[in-house]
Motif scaffolding. Structure first.
Motif, PDB file in Angstrom:
ATOM      1  N   VAL A 168       1.042   7.730   6.947  1.00 43.54           N
ATOM      2  CA  VAL A 168       1.495   8.057   5.595  1.00 43.54           C
ATOM      3  C   VAL A 168       1.421   6.817   4.708  1.00 43.54           C
ATOM      4  O   VAL A 168       0.947   6.885   3.559  1.00 43.54           O
ATOM      5  N   LEU A 169       1.870   5.671   5.218  1.00 42.20           N
ATOM      6  CA  LEU A 169       1.787   4.421   4.460  1.00 42.20           C
ATOM      7  C   LEU A 169       0.333   4.033   4.207  1.00 42.20           C
ATOM      8  O   LEU A 169      -0.023   3.592   3.108  1.00 42.20           O
ATOM      9  N   PHE A 170      -0.510   4.242   5.214  1.00 41.19           N
ATOM     10  CA  PHE A 170      -1.931   3.917   5.082  1.00 41.19           C
ATOM     11  C   PHE A 170      -2.593   4.779   4.010  1.00 41.19           C
ATOM     12  O   PHE A 170      -3.318   4.268   3.143  1.00 41.19           O
ATOM     13  N   LEU A 171      -2.351   6.089   4.056  1.00 42.77           N
ATOM     14  CA  LEU A 171      -2.948   6.982   3.072  1.00 42.77           C
ATOM     15  C   LEU A 171      -2.404   6.698   1.668  1.00 42.77           C
ATOM     16  O   LEU A 171      -3.133   6.829   0.673  1.00 42.77           O
ATOM     17  N   THR A 172      -1.141   6.305   1.587  1.00 44.47           N
ATOM     18  CA  THR A 172      -0.566   5.922   0.295  1.00 44.47           C
ATOM     19  C   THR A 172      -1.277   4.682  -0.246  1.00 44.47           C
ATOM     20  O   THR A 172      -1.628   4.615  -1.438  1.00 44.47           O
ATOM     21  N   THR A 173      -1.519   3.714   0.636  1.00 48.04           N
ATOM     22  CA  THR A 173      -2.236   2.496   0.239  1.00 48.04           C
ATOM     23  C   THR A 173      -3.633   2.835  -0.256  1.00 48.04           C
ATOM     24  O   THR A 173      -4.079   2.337  -1.302  1.00 48.04           O
ATOM     25  N   ALA A 174      -4.349   3.686   0.492  1.00 51.18           N
ATOM     26  CA  ALA A 174      -5.709   4.077   0.109  1.00 51.18           C
ATOM     27  C   ALA A 174      -5.722   4.837  -1.208  1.00 51.18           C
ATOM     28  O   ALA A 174      -6.608   4.634  -2.053  1.00 51.18           O
ATOM     29  N   THR A 175      -4.725   5.705  -1.415  1.00 54.78           N
ATOM     30  CA  THR A 175      -4.668   6.500  -2.647  1.00 54.78           C
ATOM     31  C   THR A 175      -4.381   5.620  -3.861  1.00 54.78           C
ATOM     32  O   THR A 175      -4.995   5.786  -4.922  1.00 54.78           O
ATOM     33  N   VAL A 176      -3.454   4.685  -3.718  1.00 51.09           N
ATOM     34  CA  VAL A 176      -3.146   3.769  -4.822  1.00 51.09           C
ATOM     35  C   VAL A 176      -4.380   2.934  -5.169  1.00 51.09           C
ATOM     36  O   VAL A 176      -4.703   2.735  -6.351  1.00 51.09           O
ATOM     37  N   PHE A 177      -5.074   2.470  -4.150  1.00 47.73           N
ATOM     38  CA  PHE A 177      -6.307   1.713  -4.386  1.00 47.73           C
ATOM     39  C   PHE A 177      -7.331   2.552  -5.142  1.00 47.73           C
ATOM     40  O   PHE A 177      -7.958   2.088  -6.103  1.00 47.73           O
ATOM     41  N   LYS A 178      -7.496   3.819  -4.728  1.00 41.98           N
ATOM     42  CA  LYS A 178      -8.460   4.716  -5.388  1.00 41.98           C
ATOM     43  C   LYS A 178      -8.073   4.940  -6.849  1.00 41.98           C
ATOM     44  O   LYS A 178      -8.944   4.914  -7.744  1.00 41.98           O
ATOM     45  N   LEU A 179      -6.782   5.160  -7.129  1.00 41.61           N
ATOM     46  CA  LEU A 179      -6.344   5.376  -8.509  1.00 41.61           C
ATOM     47  C   LEU A 179      -6.595   4.144  -9.366  1.00 41.61           C
ATOM     48  O   LEU A 179      -6.998   4.253 -10.531  1.00 41.61           O
ATOM     49  N   ARG A 180      -6.378   2.978  -8.795  1.00 44.91           N
ATOM     50  CA  ARG A 180      -6.631   1.745  -9.539  1.00 44.91           C
ATOM     51  C   ARG A 180      -8.125   1.558  -9.792  1.00 44.91           C
ATOM     52  O   ARG A 180      -8.527   1.095 -10.862  1.00 44.91           O
ATOM     53  N   MET A 181      -8.936   1.916  -8.808  1.00 40.95           N
ATOM     54  CA  MET A 181     -10.386   1.812  -8.975  1.00 40.95           C
ATOM     55  C   MET A 181     -10.897   2.801 -10.022  1.00 40.95           C
ATOM     56  O   MET A 181     -11.878   2.540 -10.719  1.00 40.95           O
ATOM     57  N   ASP A 182     -10.236   3.953 -10.137  1.00 40.79           N
ATOM     58  CA  ASP A 182     -10.632   4.933 -11.152  1.00 40.79           C
ATOM     59  C   ASP A 182     -10.383   4.409 -12.561  1.00 40.79           C
ATOM     60  O   ASP A 182     -11.074   4.798 -13.514  1.00 40.79           O
ATOM     61  N   ARG A 183      -9.372   3.551 -12.689  1.00 40.43           N
ATOM     62  CA  ARG A 183      -9.052   2.999 -13.998  1.00 40.43           C
ATOM     63  C   ARG A 183      -9.844   1.738 -14.316  1.00 40.43           C
ATOM     64  O   ARG A 183      -9.993   1.371 -15.468  1.00 40.43           O
TER      65      ARG A 183
END
Length: 278
Positions: A168-183
């Motif tokens: 869960v922590l790993f997927l949260t880390t990956a998702t936050v990274f993806k959202l930042r990359m989208d911006r």
């Protein structure tokens, strides 16, 4: 037709006679996909994916032992081998997946966009994975001893809960990274053809399958030795064997050999980002 037999002590380690047909099917499936993984490692020289191939080998060994138990339900060794190897194989898959995220981040030089410092991404998650490996392996070994079955189940349950929390922590880390990359975008994404999104989505899919399997195992052991999931065989194949096989197929099809760190010639400076225009 083989009959369910107890150990010499009178304790039944199996609740049913394991299906030899289903075991053979997954023996062949895992053998084939594991061979593909080892071939890809040999061809691409990408070593960080080795845990995934070894995990496939563990699955193969586990289901081979399960097939051998068809006429040996009164023997302890086949039960121990299949229980331990099938239980801990996904922890090896997880180790490779954790390393993929670090490679994705480095390949696009987006270290500053990672919510966890990049030097800790692989170390933190793989360390937790190693802990779950030994916890689950030790618990599975205890489960084969009649007097320690409940203790073994609690230990396995603790390892699985740690694995879920880590994922869960790993997927949260990956998702936050993806959202930042989208911006934002990075210099590397502007000058490189690395298909980082493809590998990120593949990582999401594989992680989801491992997470599904881990949740199934938590419920299985949470229900106890006499619960429905441990007393019936079909859930093991549908909610463990099949998702793990599909995870191996996904990893083989979208193999992360393209994720080489991007370093512009002569440039060792920290990442620069450019605000993406909407």
């Amino acid at each position: 037709m083989p009959q369910l037999e107890p150990l010499k002590s009178g304790y039944y380690v199996w609740h049913y006679v394991p299906s030899i047909g289903a075991s053979v099917v997954f023996i062949l499936l895992f053998l084939a996909v594991t061979a593909v993984h080892f071939w890809k490692i040999f061809r691409t020289k990408v070593r960080f994916t080795l845990p995934f191939a070894i995990g496939g080998l563990f699955e193969f060994i586990g289901y081979a032992a399960r097939a051998s138990a068809y006429e040996k339900t009164g023997r302890l060794m086949p039960y121990i081998i299949q229980s331990v190897f099938i239980l801990i194989a996904p922890t090896l898959f997880a180790a490779a997946v954790y390393m993929v995220l670090a490679r994705i981040i480095r390949s696009v030089r987006a270290e500053s966009l990672s919510p966890i410092p990049i030097r800790f991404v692989t170390k933190a998650f793989v360390t937790c994975d190693v802990l779950t490996f030994f916890i689950q392996g030790g618990g599975a070994g205890l489960m084969s001893q009649g007097s320690m079955t409940n203790t073994g189940q609690y230990i396995v349950l603790a390892g699985l809960i740690l694995q879920i929390a880590t994922f869960v922590l790993f997927l949260t880390t990956a998702t936050v990274f993806k959202l930042r990359m989208d911006r934002q975008t990075t210099i590397a994404t502007m000058h490189s053809d690395v298909p980082w999104k493809k590998h990120l989505y593949s990582m999401y899919a594989i992680s989801s399958m491992i997470l599904l399997r881990s949740i199934f195992r938590v419920i299985e052991y949470g229900l106890g030795n006499d619960g429905y999931l441990l007393s019936n065989e079909w859930p093991t194949y549908i909610l463990d064997a099949l998702p793990m096989f599909l995870a191996m197929v996904c990893f083989a099809v979208w193999y992360p050999s393209e994720l080489e760190p991007y370093l512009p010639k002569g440039n060792t400076l920290p990442i620069e980002t450019i605000e993406q225009k909407v």
